[in-house]
Design an enzyme around this catalytic site. Sequence first.
Site, PDB file in Angstrom:
ATOM      1  N   GLY A 275       0.829  -1.202   0.000  1.00  0.00           N
ATOM      2  CA  GLY A 275       0.000   0.000   0.000  1.00  0.00           C
ATOM      3  C   GLY A 275       0.858   1.244   0.000  1.00  0.00           C
ATOM      4  CB  SER A 276      -0.035   4.730   0.636  1.00  0.00           C
ATOM      5  OG  SER A 276      -0.550   4.662   1.942  1.00  0.00           O
TER       6      SER A 276
ATOM      7  N   GLY B  22       2.257   2.388   5.367  1.00  0.00           N
ATOM      8  CA  GLY B  22       3.390   1.503   5.686  1.00  0.00           C
ATOM      9  C   GLY B  22       4.155   2.017   6.898  1.00  0.00           C
TER      10      GLY B  22
ATOM     11  CD  GLU C  82       6.753  -5.650  -2.432  1.00  0.00           C
ATOM     12  OE1 GLU C  82       6.924  -4.687  -3.202  1.00  0.00           O
ATOM     13  OE2 GLU C  82       7.481  -6.644  -2.424  1.00  0.00           O
TER      14      GLU C  82
ATOM     15  CB  CYS D   1       2.884  -0.001  -6.955  1.00  0.00           C
ATOM     16  SG  CYS D   1       3.062  -1.699  -7.521  1.00  0.00           S
TER      17      CYS D   1
HETATM   18  P1  NAD Z   1      -3.394   2.485   1.518  1.00  0.00           P
HETATM   19  O1  NAD Z   1      -2.088   2.559   2.210  1.00  0.00           O
HETATM   20  O2  NAD Z   1      -4.336   3.602   1.674  1.00  0.00           O
HETATM   21  O3  NAD Z   1      -4.199   1.185   1.976  1.00  0.00           O
HETATM   22  C1  NAD Z   1      -3.669  -0.113   1.817  1.00  0.00           C
HETATM   23  C2  NAD Z   1      -4.343  -1.034   2.797  1.00  0.00           C
HETATM   24  O4  NAD Z   1      -3.970  -0.655   4.121  1.00  0.00           O
HETATM   25  C3  NAD Z   1      -5.866  -1.010   2.764  1.00  0.00           C
HETATM   26  O5  NAD Z   1      -6.351  -2.326   2.913  1.00  0.00           O
HETATM   27  C4  NAD Z   1      -6.207  -0.180   3.993  1.00  0.00           C
HETATM   28  O6  NAD Z   1      -7.461  -0.499   4.525  1.00  0.00           O
HETATM   29  C5  NAD Z   1      -5.105  -0.597   4.945  1.00  0.00           C
HETATM   30  N1  NAD Z   1      -4.819   0.330   6.044  1.00  0.00           N
HETATM   31  C6  NAD Z   1      -4.973   1.669   6.076  1.00  0.00           C
HETATM   32  N2  NAD Z   1      -4.569   2.167   7.269  1.00  0.00           N
HETATM   33  C7  NAD Z   1      -4.147   1.110   8.001  1.00  0.00           C
HETATM   34  C8  NAD Z   1      -3.598   0.965   9.304  1.00  0.00           C
HETATM   35  N3  NAD Z   1      -3.392   2.030  10.107  1.00  0.00           N
HETATM   36  N4  NAD Z   1      -3.262  -0.259   9.738  1.00  0.00           N
HETATM   37  C9  NAD Z   1      -3.427  -1.325   8.942  1.00  0.00           C
HETATM   38  N5  NAD Z   1      -3.959  -1.261   7.702  1.00  0.00           N
HETATM   39  C10 NAD Z   1      -4.310  -0.057   7.234  1.00  0.00           C
HETATM   40  O7  NAD Z   1      -3.044   2.209   0.005  1.00  0.00           O
HETATM   41  P2  NAD Z   1      -4.056   2.116  -1.212  1.00  0.00           P
HETATM   42  O8  NAD Z   1      -4.522   3.490  -1.510  1.00  0.00           O
HETATM   43  O9  NAD Z   1      -5.052   1.028  -0.965  1.00  0.00           O
HETATM   44  O10 NAD Z   1      -3.102   1.576  -2.379  1.00  0.00           O
HETATM   45  C11 NAD Z   1      -2.388   2.403  -3.182  1.00  0.00           C
HETATM   46  C12 NAD Z   1      -0.935   2.430  -2.747  1.00  0.00           C
HETATM   47  O11 NAD Z   1      -0.412   1.103  -2.730  1.00  0.00           O
HETATM   48  C13 NAD Z   1      -0.054   3.188  -3.716  1.00  0.00           C
HETATM   49  O12 NAD Z   1       0.872   3.963  -3.000  1.00  0.00           O
HETATM   50  C14 NAD Z   1       0.650   2.086  -4.489  1.00  0.00           C
HETATM   51  O13 NAD Z   1       1.857   2.478  -5.072  1.00  0.00           O
HETATM   52  C15 NAD Z   1       0.829   1.053  -3.428  1.00  0.00           C
HETATM   53  N6  NAD Z   1       1.040  -0.289  -4.017  1.00  0.00           N
HETATM   54  C16 NAD Z   1       2.270  -0.878  -3.926  1.00  0.00           C
HETATM   55  C17 NAD Z   1       2.497  -2.123  -4.530  1.00  0.00           C
HETATM   56  C18 NAD Z   1       3.829  -2.813  -4.454  1.00  0.00           C
HETATM   57  O14 NAD Z   1       3.890  -4.001  -4.720  1.00  0.00           O
HETATM   58  N7  NAD Z   1       4.913  -2.127  -4.128  1.00  0.00           N
HETATM   59  C19 NAD Z   1       1.440  -2.743  -5.201  1.00  0.00           C
HETATM   60  C20 NAD Z   1       0.207  -2.105  -5.271  1.00  0.00           C
HETATM   61  C21 NAD Z   1       0.004  -0.879  -4.666  1.00  0.00           C
END
Ligand code: NAD
Length: 483
Positions: A233-234, A238, A255, A289
């Site tokens: 995720g973001s 992270g 990731e 990503c």
């Molecule tokens: P996000 O960080 O907003 O959310 C990702 C996940 O984390 C969701 O399931 C969300 O509910 C959960 N989450 C949010 N806050 C949390 C917390 N405090 N504790 C635990 N879980 C929590 O990201 P997004 O908007 O869903 O995804 C987009 C981002 O993901 C972009 O930055 C993208 O580049 C990245 N991404 C990376 C990869 C990779 O392999 N490197 C792949 C896909 C997406």
Amino acid sequence: MTAALKDGLARNFVAGQWVEGDVGAVIPVEDPGHAAHFADCAQASETSVATALEAARASFERGDLADLQPSARGRLMQRIATEIRNIADEGGEVLCRESGKSLEAARDEFEEAAQYFEYYGGVADKIEGKSIPLGPDYADYTVYEPFGVSAQIVPWNFPVSIAARSLAPSMAAGNSTIIKSPELDPIGLAMLGTALERADVPAGAVSILNGLGSDIGAKLVASSEVDQIVFTGSVATGQAILRAAADPVTPSLMELGGKSAAVVFEDANLDTFIASLQSGIFYNAGQVCSAMSRVLVHRSIYDEAVARAAELANGLSVGHGLENPDLTPVASALQLERVETLTATARQDGARVAAGGARLDRKGYFMAPTILADVDPASRVAQEEIFGPVTCMTPFDTEAEAIALANGTDFGLVAGIFTRDLARSHRVARKLRAGQVFVNEWFAGGISTPFGGVGKSGFGREKGLEALFNYVRTKNIAISLKG
Ligand code: NAD
């Protein structure tokens, strides 16, 4: 319709049962192509989180996966692959409608998910330790042990394939797994539970919980019952998870995002580059990503490259995902707002809008395919992840300058090189600060090639054999034979 979605309500797959949440704890799920309500999703209750954790621990202690003959674990995973393919049509349509992505891309996610289970199912009986020579008086060997309970947090851009990308190696290594689905598009992933159920995965070995990141996600990652966290995720989330993991010292795999550059040299085949640009920044509306969100072009071909990129962007078909257009909507109203707002800063920072630049005047969350030219490498659009169909083009004069520009962000997920000069491609690839480098084809590689970040793009590797080592820990056993 599978049990994952009943009467328009997506359910949680907890310890082998389909359960709803507390009354009224429902997350509405939209169809971004129509900007309309599509279905609802039952948010997991506290009881479900506790049940999933207890069942995962119990399954691990029983050795449901870890103590299976490795070849039998592999066969179980092959059955999961078959069952995923069996739900790919139904699941693909649901995923298309809840995420906005094209029907073809949504079905591809299920196909890719099946391939992860085949790939890691095939290595379940090949996770071999080492024998280490200590002289005649000792026998020494290593074993790779599963962590125990792996909590996996999944983003919304590829919910099904990313969940499978982590779940399959986790299972192959013998862990129990709890997945937290993304709140924007949880239903296709919930349907993965149907494939697990039909393949007879032991109850508790895998649970899939729906819910808000700030609630269910945060509870999971802070739990002392979790032995490993896998987060995709973001960067901001992270970082929050790493802070939560610090107290219980939970090993984590990160990731995160990217701001990846393609470097287009003067001898590049521009047709090849343009084909890569289309998939690189417009596939999944740029919500990838590893998107080609920056393009650095040698000054001698820069004007031609910008003109061709703009021509590509202006010629793309746009529509609802079910129509399989070139460009689909972004995932939500909020995402459209973010993309448009950040893109608007480009003009103030001196960039030229060669194509697009704003949302499209139509129903649904559509951002125009956008090419920003003459982008200042220090400006916000060149430094921050936009996560939409927007790329930033900048000219360069020398190879050294191109490398410095490509490496000039906090991220380091992927990078690309377009050149016909083989020696240069090797030389530059080694200098690029990224987990993977594509030469003459963006997204080259696949499930068997390691993938992951450098810097704020994260750490650890997914995909390929390397990923297995994220899901095991090494134990060394040293035996004195001296009597
Ligand atoms: P996000 O960080 O907003 O959310 C990702 C996940 O984390 C969701 O399931 C969300 O509910 C959960 N989450 C949010 N806050 C949390 C917390 N405090 N504790 C635990 N879980 C929590 O990201 P997004 O908007 O869903 O995804 C987009 C981002 O993901 C972009 O930055 C993208 O580049 C990245 N991404 C990376 C990869 C990779 O392999 N490197 C792949 C896909 C997406």
